[in-house]
Design a protein around this motif. Structure first.
Motif, PDB file in Angstrom:
ATOM      1  N   LEU A  71       8.544 -11.360  -1.268  1.00 22.52           N
ATOM      2  CA  LEU A  71       8.092 -11.016   0.006  1.00 22.52           C
ATOM      3  C   LEU A  71       9.450 -10.941   0.928  1.00 22.52           C
ATOM      4  CD1 LEU A  71       5.975 -10.833   2.401  1.00 22.52           C
ATOM      5  CD2 LEU A  71       6.275 -13.378   2.821  1.00 22.52           C
ATOM      6  N   PHE A  72       9.627  -9.980   1.808  1.00 22.93           N
ATOM      7  CA  PHE A  72      10.855  -9.427   2.455  1.00 22.93           C
ATOM      8  C   PHE A  72      11.812  -8.982   1.650  1.00 22.93           C
ATOM      9  CE2 PHE A  72       9.449 -13.661   4.852  1.00 22.93           C
ATOM     10  CZ  PHE A  72       8.703 -12.700   5.832  1.00 22.93           C
ATOM     11  N   SER A  73      11.315  -7.995   0.527  1.00 26.99           N
ATOM     12  CA  SER A  73      12.182  -7.195  -0.081  1.00 26.99           C
ATOM     13  C   SER A  73      11.829  -5.735  -0.577  1.00 26.99           C
ATOM     14  CB  SER A  73      12.068  -7.886  -1.572  1.00 26.99           C
ATOM     15  OG  SER A  73      10.829  -7.805  -2.005  1.00 26.99           O
ATOM     16  N   GLN A  74      12.623  -5.197  -1.147  1.00 23.77           N
ATOM     17  CA  GLN A  74      12.176  -3.755  -1.387  1.00 23.77           C
ATOM     18  C   GLN A  74      10.904  -3.666  -1.999  1.00 23.77           C
ATOM     19  OE1 GLN A  74      15.141  -1.302  -2.914  1.00 23.77           O
ATOM     20  NE2 GLN A  74      16.855  -2.069  -1.771  1.00 23.77           N
ATOM     21  N   PHE A  75      10.389  -4.658  -3.148  1.00 25.03           N
ATOM     22  CA  PHE A  75       9.114  -4.491  -3.403  1.00 25.03           C
ATOM     23  C   PHE A  75       7.947  -4.557  -2.520  1.00 25.03           C
ATOM     24  CE2 PHE A  75       5.565  -7.264  -4.972  1.00 25.03           C
ATOM     25  CZ  PHE A  75       4.988  -6.354  -5.893  1.00 25.03           C
ATOM     26  N   SER A  76       8.085  -5.479  -1.625  1.00 30.30           N
ATOM     27  CA  SER A  76       7.023  -5.711  -0.585  1.00 30.30           C
ATOM     28  C   SER A  76       6.939  -4.728   0.332  1.00 30.30           C
ATOM     29  CB  SER A  76       7.395  -6.992   0.038  1.00 30.30           C
ATOM     30  OG  SER A  76       8.481  -7.208   0.682  1.00 30.30           O
ATOM     31  N   VAL A  77       7.947  -3.973   0.482  1.00 29.77           N
ATOM     32  CA  VAL A  77       7.917  -2.855   1.572  1.00 29.77           C
ATOM     33  C   VAL A  77       7.272  -1.595   0.922  1.00 29.77           C
ATOM     34  CG1 VAL A  77       9.517  -0.867   2.422  1.00 29.77           C
ATOM     35  CG2 VAL A  77      10.207  -3.485   2.656  1.00 29.77           C
ATOM     36  N   VAL A  78       7.546  -1.430  -0.496  1.00 30.93           N
ATOM     37  CA  VAL A  78       6.828  -0.222  -1.070  1.00 30.93           C
ATOM     38  C   VAL A  78       5.506  -0.545  -1.366  1.00 30.93           C
ATOM     39  CG1 VAL A  78       6.789   1.051  -3.352  1.00 30.93           C
ATOM     40  CG2 VAL A  78       9.208   0.354  -2.261  1.00 30.93           C
ATOM     41  N   LEU A  79       5.096  -1.869  -1.662  1.00 29.56           N
ATOM     42  CA  LEU A  79       3.714  -2.391  -1.751  1.00 29.56           C
ATOM     43  C   LEU A  79       3.108  -2.109  -0.531  1.00 29.56           C
ATOM     44  CD1 LEU A  79       1.544  -3.832  -3.429  1.00 29.56           C
ATOM     45  CD2 LEU A  79       2.370  -5.946  -2.617  1.00 29.56           C
ATOM     46  N   ALA A  80       3.459  -2.527   0.653  1.00 34.61           N
ATOM     47  CA  ALA A  80       2.944  -2.303   2.051  1.00 34.61           C
ATOM     48  C   ALA A  80       2.838  -0.807   2.131  1.00 34.61           C
ATOM     49  CB  ALA A  80       3.772  -2.904   3.083  1.00 34.61           C
ATOM     50  N   PHE A  81       3.641   0.100   1.896  1.00 37.50           N
ATOM     51  CA  PHE A  81       3.580   1.382   2.352  1.00 37.50           C
ATOM     52  C   PHE A  81       2.453   2.098   1.249  1.00 37.50           C
ATOM     53  CE2 PHE A  81       8.234   1.939   3.711  1.00 37.50           C
ATOM     54  CZ  PHE A  81       7.725   2.301   4.785  1.00 37.50           C
ATOM     55  N   VAL A  82       2.512   1.653   0.218  1.00 40.40           N
ATOM     56  CA  VAL A  82       1.210   2.301  -0.591  1.00 40.40           C
ATOM     57  C   VAL A  82      -0.070   1.681  -0.319  1.00 40.40           C
ATOM     58  CG1 VAL A  82       0.308   2.086  -3.121  1.00 40.40           C
ATOM     59  CG2 VAL A  82       2.790   2.443  -2.707  1.00 40.40           C
ATOM     60  N   HIS A  83      -0.066   0.493   0.152  1.00 39.06           N
ATOM     61  CA  HIS A  83      -1.376  -0.142   0.583  1.00 39.06           C
ATOM     62  C   HIS A  83      -1.865   0.725   2.109  1.00 39.06           C
ATOM     63  CE1 HIS A  83      -3.479  -3.450   3.347  1.00 39.06           C
ATOM     64  NE2 HIS A  83      -4.230  -2.907   2.381  1.00 39.06           N
ATOM     65  N   LEU A  84      -0.911   0.867   2.741  1.00 39.18           N
ATOM     66  CA  LEU A  84      -1.159   1.591   4.122  1.00 39.18           C
ATOM     67  C   LEU A  84      -1.413   3.018   3.965  1.00 39.18           C
ATOM     68  CD1 LEU A  84       1.614  -0.065   6.355  1.00 39.18           C
ATOM     69  CD2 LEU A  84      -1.027  -0.683   6.202  1.00 39.18           C
ATOM     70  N   PHE A  85      -0.932   3.690   3.049  1.00 39.36           N
ATOM     71  CA  PHE A  85      -0.820   5.186   3.225  1.00 39.36           C
ATOM     72  C   PHE A  85      -1.521   5.782   1.958  1.00 39.36           C
ATOM     73  CE2 PHE A  85       3.109   4.359   5.531  1.00 39.36           C
ATOM     74  CZ  PHE A  85       2.587   4.046   6.879  1.00 39.36           C
ATOM     75  N   SER A  86      -2.273   5.270   1.089  1.00 40.87           N
ATOM     76  CA  SER A  86      -2.886   5.888   0.011  1.00 40.87           C
ATOM     77  C   SER A  86      -3.868   6.594   0.580  1.00 40.87           C
ATOM     78  CB  SER A  86      -3.472   4.702  -1.003  1.00 40.87           C
ATOM     79  OG  SER A  86      -2.074   4.156  -1.772  1.00 40.87           O
ATOM     80  N   THR A  87      -4.519   6.308   1.526  1.00 40.98           N
ATOM     81  CA  THR A  87      -5.685   7.142   1.903  1.00 40.98           C
ATOM     82  C   THR A  87      -5.165   8.459   2.389  1.00 40.98           C
ATOM     83  OG1 THR A  87      -6.698   5.043   2.825  1.00 40.98           O
ATOM     84  CG2 THR A  87      -7.536   7.102   3.583  1.00 40.98           C
TER      85      THR A  87
END
Length: 303
Positions: free
Chosen positions: A170-186
């Motif tokens: 959390l609060f890292s580049q990993f969490s940022v990429v994970l959130a992006f993939v979760h939000l924008f995969s659609t």
């Protein structure tokens, strides 16, 4: 005697039809000009204005663009601007690759492995469920999972995989990429699925009859016919990630820089001309990326 030649009617469109076409295009043109061209022109104009701590000064100057690249042309180290743009591009490429993998896999399953059209609709609607709530709520939902005392760390420690909580979840580049993939995969699933549903199934049967393996059919038939959906999804994902600052701010713990975050900070300090200059540069880079993507396929022709 030969019959007199009759004059043919002109092939051009009638004036009435031409006027009617202009009237039909007028509403869309008005919206485009008012909400797209004029705001962009204002941003470009403000980027050349001067400013102080209290107000903007409508005086033509290029110091905002000079300030953006301050230190980039001198010294051995890479300037802050280039580092920030490279960081933003890195996030865009990583998110693009992951969303493309997720989007293509999900779309392939829905289009070719789900035989019932009703079930296809149900599963496709399930893919759109994330849009039913706010992006911020979906990001915050990761905190109790990935936090230092979250469910993931708790499970890892109970299993004996780690001796102490993993900090980079959390609060890292990993969490940022994970959130992006979760939000924008659609945004990647929808256009690719649309392209796959338009593929003539007889082409797949012809490939199988010719002795092609499943991977050969996928690579030589399905992927080329899905390139329009892939390009459209790529444009959506890349442009959104390039300008995002909320996701990076929340999931990065305000510790990761991006171009969108810099623009947001500059506007909060009332440095609107400097923020406008950054916005113009970012827009130019995004437009070049879109231009490069659209060179790969004629979207208007394919649609």
């Amino acid at each position: 005697m030969s019959a007199p030649a009759t004059s043919l009617p002109p092939t051009g469109s009638a004036p009435g039809r031409s006027i009617a076409a202009w009237w039909q295009a007028l509403p869309l043109t008005t919206v485009f000009v008012l909400f797209f061209l004029i705001p962009l022109a204002l941003v470009l104009m403000v980027s050349f204005w001067d400013y102080n701590q209290y107000e903007m000064l409508p005086d033509f100057t290029s110091k905002n663009y000079v300030a953006v690249f301050d230190g980039c042309l001198s010294g051995d180290d890479m300037c802050v601007t280039f580092k920030t743009y490279l960081s933003t591009l890195k996030f865009s490429v990583l998110v693009w690759l992951l969303t493309l993998l997720v989007g293509f896999t999900v779309s392939y399953f829905l289009a070719f492995h789900v035989k019932s059209s009703g079930m296809q609709v149900v599963l496709f609607v399930l893919c759109t469920i994330p849009f039913w709530t706010s992006n911020v709520i979906r990001m915050i939902a990761w905190v109790p999972l990935l936090g230092r005392n979250g469910l993931v760390n708790d499970a890892l420690m109970r299993l004996g995989a780690v001796n102490q909580p993993v900090e980079w979840l959390l609060f890292s580049q990993f969490s940022v990429v994970l959130a992006f993939v979760h939000l924008f995969s659609t945004f990647m699933i929808v256009p690719i699925f649309n392209s796959m549903m338009r593929i003539d199934r007889s082409l797949l049967e012809a490939a199988a009859d010719s002795g092609a393996t499943a991977w050969q059919t996928l690579w030589n038939v399905i992927v080329p016919l899905c390139r329009t959906g892939i390009i459209i999804g790529s444009i959506f994902v890349i442009t959104i990630v390039m300008g995002d600052f909320v996701t990076i701010g929340v999931m990065g713990g305000q510790q990761i820089a991006s171009v969108g975050k810099i623009i947001q900070v500059q506007t909060s300090y009332l440095q609107f001309p400097l923020a406008a200059a950054n916005a113009v540069i970012l827009l130019s880079i995004v437009l070049m990326i879109i231009w490069a993507l659209t060179r790969m396929v004629d979207i208007r022709k394919e649609l």
